[in-house]
Design a protein around this motif. Structure first.
Motif, PDB file in Angstrom:
ATOM      1  N   LYS A  21      72.366  41.551 127.090  1.00 59.64           N
ATOM      2  CA  LYS A  21      71.127  40.780 127.044  1.00 59.64           C
ATOM      3  C   LYS A  21      69.898  41.672 127.182  1.00 59.64           C
ATOM      4  N   GLN A  22      70.029  42.763 127.870  1.00 59.98           N
ATOM      5  CA  GLN A  22      68.871  43.620 128.103  1.00 59.98           C
ATOM      6  C   GLN A  22      68.835  44.824 127.162  1.00 59.98           C
ATOM      7  N   HIS A  23      69.749  44.833 126.202  1.00 57.71           N
ATOM      8  CA  HIS A  23      69.818  45.980 125.312  1.00 57.71           C
ATOM      9  C   HIS A  23      69.824  45.508 123.870  1.00 57.71           C
ATOM     10  N   SER A  24      69.251  46.285 122.993  1.00 62.30           N
ATOM     11  CA  SER A  24      69.304  45.986 121.573  1.00 62.30           C
ATOM     12  C   SER A  24      70.619  46.498 121.020  1.00 62.30           C
ATOM     13  N   PRO A  25      71.284  45.740 120.146  1.00 63.56           N
ATOM     14  CA  PRO A  25      72.511  46.223 119.524  1.00 63.56           C
ATOM     15  C   PRO A  25      72.268  47.551 118.827  1.00 63.56           C
ATOM     16  N   ALA A  26      73.244  48.448 118.922  1.00 65.99           N
ATOM     17  CA  ALA A  26      73.077  49.783 118.349  1.00 65.99           C
ATOM     18  C   ALA A  26      72.843  49.720 116.846  1.00 65.99           C
ATOM     19  N   ILE A  27      73.416  48.719 116.197  1.00 62.59           N
ATOM     20  CA  ILE A  27      73.284  48.655 114.744  1.00 62.59           C
ATOM     21  C   ILE A  27      71.838  48.442 114.320  1.00 62.59           C
ATOM     22  N   ASP A  28      71.032  47.799 115.169  1.00 60.76           N
ATOM     23  CA  ASP A  28      69.637  47.539 114.814  1.00 60.76           C
ATOM     24  C   ASP A  28      68.818  48.827 114.760  1.00 60.76           C
ATOM     25  N   ALA A  29      69.285  49.840 115.459  1.00 60.55           N
ATOM     26  CA  ALA A  29      68.576  51.125 115.433  1.00 60.55           C
ATOM     27  C   ALA A  29      68.709  51.811 114.081  1.00 60.55           C
ATOM     28  N   LEU A  30      69.728  51.394 113.312  1.00 60.20           N
ATOM     29  CA  LEU A  30      69.923  51.982 111.987  1.00 60.20           C
ATOM     30  C   LEU A  30      68.855  51.528 111.010  1.00 60.20           C
ATOM     31  N   LEU A  31      68.223  50.355 111.320  1.00 64.26           N
ATOM     32  CA  LEU A  31      67.244  49.810 110.389  1.00 64.26           C
ATOM     33  C   LEU A  31      66.086  49.213 111.187  1.00 64.26           C
ATOM     34  N   PRO A  32      65.255  50.066 111.779  1.00 58.19           N
ATOM     35  CA  PRO A  32      64.132  49.545 112.577  1.00 58.19           C
ATOM     36  C   PRO A  32      63.138  48.822 111.688  1.00 58.19           C
ATOM     37  N   SER A  33      62.524  47.752 112.221  1.00 59.64           N
ATOM     38  CA  SER A  33      61.567  46.970 111.442  1.00 59.64           C
ATOM     39  C   SER A  33      60.277  47.753 111.229  1.00 59.64           C
ATOM     40  N   PRO A  34      59.740  47.736 110.014  1.00 61.66           N
ATOM     41  CA  PRO A  34      58.480  48.434 109.746  1.00 61.66           C
ATOM     42  C   PRO A  34      57.296  47.666 110.316  1.00 61.66           C
ATOM     43  N   GLN A  37      72.545  25.802 112.535  1.00 58.67           N
ATOM     44  CA  GLN A  37      71.939  27.111 112.806  1.00 58.67           C
ATOM     45  C   GLN A  37      70.807  26.978 113.804  1.00 58.67           C
ATOM     46  N   PHE A  38      69.994  25.952 113.634  1.00 62.75           N
ATOM     47  CA  PHE A  38      68.860  25.743 114.540  1.00 62.75           C
ATOM     48  C   PHE A  38      69.343  25.525 115.974  1.00 62.75           C
ATOM     49  N   VAL A  39      70.400  24.719 116.125  1.00 60.48           N
ATOM     50  CA  VAL A  39      70.931  24.444 117.466  1.00 60.48           C
ATOM     51  C   VAL A  39      71.488  25.717 118.099  1.00 60.48           C
ATOM     52  N   ILE A  40      72.235  26.499 117.296  1.00 64.37           N
ATOM     53  CA  ILE A  40      72.792  27.754 117.821  1.00 64.37           C
ATOM     54  C   ILE A  40      71.679  28.709 118.244  1.00 64.37           C
ATOM     55  N   ALA A  41      70.665  28.824 117.391  1.00 65.78           N
ATOM     56  CA  ALA A  41      69.542  29.712 117.717  1.00 65.78           C
ATOM     57  C   ALA A  41      68.831  29.255 118.983  1.00 65.78           C
ATOM     58  N   LEU A  42      68.680  27.949 119.140  1.00 67.89           N
ATOM     59  CA  LEU A  42      68.029  27.402 120.337  1.00 67.89           C
ATOM     60  C   LEU A  42      68.860  27.691 121.574  1.00 67.89           C
ATOM     61  N   TYR A  43      70.173  27.644 121.436  1.00 68.86           N
ATOM     62  CA  TYR A  43      71.058  27.896 122.581  1.00 68.86           C
ATOM     63  C   TYR A  43      71.060  29.376 122.974  1.00 68.86           C
ATOM     64  N   LEU A  44      71.114  30.256 121.978  1.00 66.18           N
ATOM     65  CA  LEU A  44      71.151  31.687 122.272  1.00 66.18           C
ATOM     66  C   LEU A  44      69.795  32.225 122.703  1.00 66.18           C
ATOM     67  N   ALA A  45      68.736  31.593 122.205  1.00 67.59           N
ATOM     68  CA  ALA A  45      67.363  31.946 122.616  1.00 67.59           C
ATOM     69  C   ALA A  45      67.061  33.434 122.457  1.00 67.59           C
ATOM     70  N   HIS A  46      67.391  33.971 121.303  1.00 72.33           N
ATOM     71  CA  HIS A  46      67.137  35.392 121.026  1.00 72.33           C
ATOM     72  C   HIS A  46      65.778  35.520 120.334  1.00 72.33           C
ATOM     73  N   PRO A  47      64.753  36.061 120.987  1.00 76.80           N
ATOM     74  CA  PRO A  47      63.424  36.157 120.378  1.00 76.80           C
ATOM     75  C   PRO A  47      63.415  37.159 119.225  1.00 76.80           C
ATOM     76  N   ASP A  48      62.449  36.993 118.331  1.00 76.34           N
ATOM     77  CA  ASP A  48      62.352  37.938 117.220  1.00 76.34           C
ATOM     78  C   ASP A  48      61.922  39.309 117.746  1.00 76.34           C
ATOM     79  N   PRO A  49      62.102  40.352 116.942  1.00 74.71           N
ATOM     80  CA  PRO A  49      61.813  41.718 117.411  1.00 74.71           C
ATOM     81  C   PRO A  49      60.360  41.961 117.783  1.00 74.71           C
TER      82      PRO A  49
END
Length: 538
Positions: free
Chosen positions: A52-65, A122-134
Motif C-alpha cells: 500500500k505504501q509502495h509503487s509497483p516496480a513495473i510502474d517504474a518502467l514507464l513513468p508518467s510524463p 469496474q467502478f465498484v472495484i475501483a471504489l473498493y480498492l481506492a487507488h488514487p491516480d499517480p
C-alpha cells in the motif's frame, strides 16, 4: 406429382469437438484469475496492505510524463479520453442490447448485457480498492476518475472492442471481423497510451483494466452462448462432410427489419452444415405462404424453414401436411405459439441451427370446416370473443408492446355479445350452451405464457375445447388479468375430443391461429394425427 425429398430426416452434420466448446470459459476464468493475482500483487488497497505504501516496480518502467492540459498534445489526449468515456460506452452498448433483442438475437443481447455490466463492476472495484491516480494536471478533467485501478477507460474500451467484433460476427460479415479486430485493439492501445500520457494511470492500472475487460468479454461469450472469435477460427480448420441436402426458406418480409441479415445468418449456418445453397421464397399480402410451400415441394428440397409469424406458419404447414416434408420454424412474429409450445428457441441463430441439426417429430393438425370453406390450423381456433379480440388488436401496437396489444384489445371488448350454440363432441349427443367464446386448441399455451389447456399436446390426436359462458365472464378486464398472470380461470368448461362441431344461432366471428377468418354459423374440427413433420430440439 410432387418430387419426394432426398432424405426426410434432419440428420445433424458433424459437430465441433466438445473440447472446443469451452474456449470462452477457459479464457474467462484465466483472465479473471490473472486480474485477481495482478490486483493482489500491484494494486494498493484492502487486497494488498503490504504494498500500500509502495509503487509497483513495473510502474517504474514507464513513468508518467509531465503533460500540460494547454498543450496541443494534451488537448488531443483529453478529447480522445472524453470521446471514449466509460459512461458514453455504457450507453452505446445498452443501445446495442436493445437493437440485438429487437433483431431476435436473444443470445447476443444477453452477451451484450453482461459486457455492459463490466463497466459498473469496474467502478465498484475501483471504489473498493481506492487507488488514487499517480497525480496529474488532468485530475480535474471530465475524463478523469478519482481512483485509477483498474483503469476505467481501458476496461470500457476493451469491452467496446469486443462488442464491435462480436456484432460483426453476429452479422456474418467476415471482412468486418478482421477489420474490427485490428481497429478495436488499436483503440485499446491508443486509450492506454492516452491515459498514461495524461498521467491518469500507471502501467499497472492499465494492465488491470485490460484484464478485467477481457474477463468480462469472455464471460459474456460464455454465458450468452456466443462462439468466440478464437473458437470460430479453430473450427475453420475442422473438416466437415459435404451434403447434397438443400433447404428452402419461406419468409414474411414484413417481420424482418433487415432481410439481408436474415440471408447472411441462414447462409452461414447452411454452409457450416455442408448443405447446398438455399432456395428463398417470399410471401405476399395476398399469399401468406401456400404457393411458396408448393414451389418448395416442386423444387425437391429436403427441409422447409418458415420465417414468419403464426399466420405464415399456418399457411405453410397446411400445405405441407401429409407430405412428410420436414418443416422448421424461425420465429419472427408476436405470438410464435407453435414455436413456444414445441420449445423452439426465439433466438434466430439458435432456431436456424436447430433447423439443420434437430430431430423430427410428427405433430397433429386440425381441419376446420365452416360455412364458406375449409382450412387447417396447427395451434388454435376460436369463435366469438376470442376472434373479436384478434380483430380489434392494433397491428402497430403489436410492434411496440407485442403481446400486451392483446390485453388492450381484451379491455376494449370487456362487454362481449353472447350467443347460443349447439356443441357435438365425437359421437356424443349434442349439448346446447349459452356462451361468449368457444376456443379449440391443438396445443396448450397461448400468448403471455398462459396454459389454457393443461392436457393439450400436439401429438395426442385430440383437440381441446374451452367454452366461456356469459354468466361467469362479468368483468372481462379482470379475466384478462387472470389470463396474463396464468391464474386458474373460473367460468370455463374444458373438454376434449377427436371431432368437434359447433352450430350457433347467428353468424359469429371466428379465427384460425390468430388470423380472423370472417363469420360463420357452423365450425367443425377434426384432428389429422401426425400430419405434419416438424424439427424440434433433441
Amino acid at each position: 406429382m410432387n418430387k419426394p425429398p432426398r432424405d426426410s430426416t434432419a440428420s445433424p452434420s458433424p459437430r465441433t469437438p466438445r473440447r472446443l466448446k469451452y474456449v470462452e470459459a477457459i479464457l474467462c476464468i484465466g483472465f479473471a484469475l490473472a486480474f485477481i493475482i495482478w490486483t493482489y500483487l500491484s494494486a494498493p488497497g484492502p487486497l494488498a496492505p503490504y504494498v500500500k505504501q509502495h509503487s509497483p516496480a513495473i510502474d517504474a518502467l514507464l513513468p508518467s510524463p509531465d503533460t500540460q492540459p494547454r498543450s496541443a498534445a494534451g488537448q488531443l489526449a483529453e478529447a480522445f479520453a472524453t470521446f471514449t468515456h466509460p459512461l458514453l460506452i455504457l450507453v452505446i452498448i445498452a443501445a446495442w442490447v436493445v437493437y440485438a433483442y429487437s433483431a431476435r438475437m436473444r443470445r447476443l443481447s444477453v452477451s451484450l448485457t453482461i459486457a455492459a455490466a463490466g463497466i459498473p463492476v469496474q467502478f465498484v472495484i475501483a471504489l473498493y480498492l481506492a487507488h488514487p491516480d499517480p497525480g496529474s494536471a488532468f485530475s480535474d478533467s471530465i475524463a478523469a476518475f478519482t481512483y485509477s485501478y483498474p483503469n476505467a477507460h481501458v476496461t470500457a474500451m476493451t469491452l467496446a472492442s469486443w462488442v464491435l467484433v462480436t456484432l460483426a460476427r453476429a452479422h456474418h460479415r467476415s471482412t468486418m471481423v478482421a477489420t474490427g479486430t485490428v481497429l478495436g485493439y488499436t483503440a485499446v492501445a491508443v486509450t492506454a497510451v492516452s491515459q498514461w500520457y495524461m498521467g491518469l494511470a500507471a502501467l499497472s492500472d492499465l494492465i488491470g483494466g485490460f484484464l478485467l475487460g477481457a474477463a468480462f468479454a469472455n464471460l459474456a461469450l460464455w454465458a450468452g452462448g456466443i462462439d468466440a472469435i478464437l473458437t470460430s477460427w479453430v473450427n475453420r480448420r475442422l473438416s466437415r462432410t459435404s451434403s447434397e441436402k438443400r433447404a428452402a426458406v419461406i419468409y414474411n418480409p414484413t417481420k424482418f427489419d433487415d432481410l439481408s441479415l436474415l440471408r447472411r445468418r441462414v447462409t452461414a449456418e447452411v454452409r457450416a452444415a455442408g448443405w447446398l445453397p438455399t432456395v428463398w421464397l417470399e410471401t405476399t399480402p395476398d399469399d401468406p405462404g401456400r404457393s411458396m410451400a408448393h414451389r418448395a415441394l416442386e423444387a425437391g428440397v429436403d427441409l422447409v424453414m418458415v420465417a414468419g409469424g403464426d399466420g405464415t406458419v399456418r399457411a405453410v404447414s397446411s400445405q405441407l401436411a401429409g407430405t412428410k416434408m420436414p418443416m422448421a420454424l424461425i420465429p419472427a412474429g408476436t405470438g410464435n405459439l407453435l414455436a413456444r409450445n414445441l420449445s423452439i428457441p426465439l433466438d434466430t441463430d439458435a432456431a436456424i441451427r436447430l433447423a439443420l441439426h434437430g430431430r423430427l417429430t410428427a405433430i397433429d393438425m386440425v381441419t376446420c370446416t365452416f360455412d364458406d370453406g375449409q382450412e387447417r390450423f396447427v395451434v388454435m381456433a376460436g369463435m366469438g370473443l376470442d376472434a373479436q379480440i384478434m380483430e380489434s388488436t392494433d397491428s402497430g401496437l403489436k410492434k411496440v408492446i407485442r403481446s400486451g396489444a392483446y390485453a388492450v384489445a381484451a379491455v376494449q371488448n370487456a362487454v362481449p355479445d353472447p350467443f347460443t350454440a349447439t356443441i357435438t363432441l365425437d359421437d356424443e349427443p349434442p349439448e346446447r350452451r349459452h356462451m361468449v367464446m368457444a376456443l379449440m386448441g391443438n396445443v396448450g399455451t397461448i400468448t403471455g405464457g398462459m396454459t389454457l389447456f393443461p392436457r393439450a399436446a400436439p401429438t395426442d390426436g385430440m383437440v381441446d375445447l374451452l367454452l366461456a359462458s356469459p354468466g361467469k365472464v362479468v368483468d372481462w378486464a379482470r379475466l384478462g388479468a387472470q389470463i396474463l398472470t396464468g391464474q386458474e380461470m373460473e367460468g370455463f368448461t374444458l373438454t376434449r375430443a377427436r371431432k368437434v362441431r359447433i352450430e350457433v344461432d347467428r353468424p359469429v366471428p371466428f379465427e384460425l391461429d390468430g388470423d380472423t377468418a370472417g363469420s360463420t354459423r357452423t365450425l367443425s374440427a377434426e384432428v389429422e394425427e401426425g400430419a405434419l413433420h416438424v424439427v424440434v430440439p433433441q
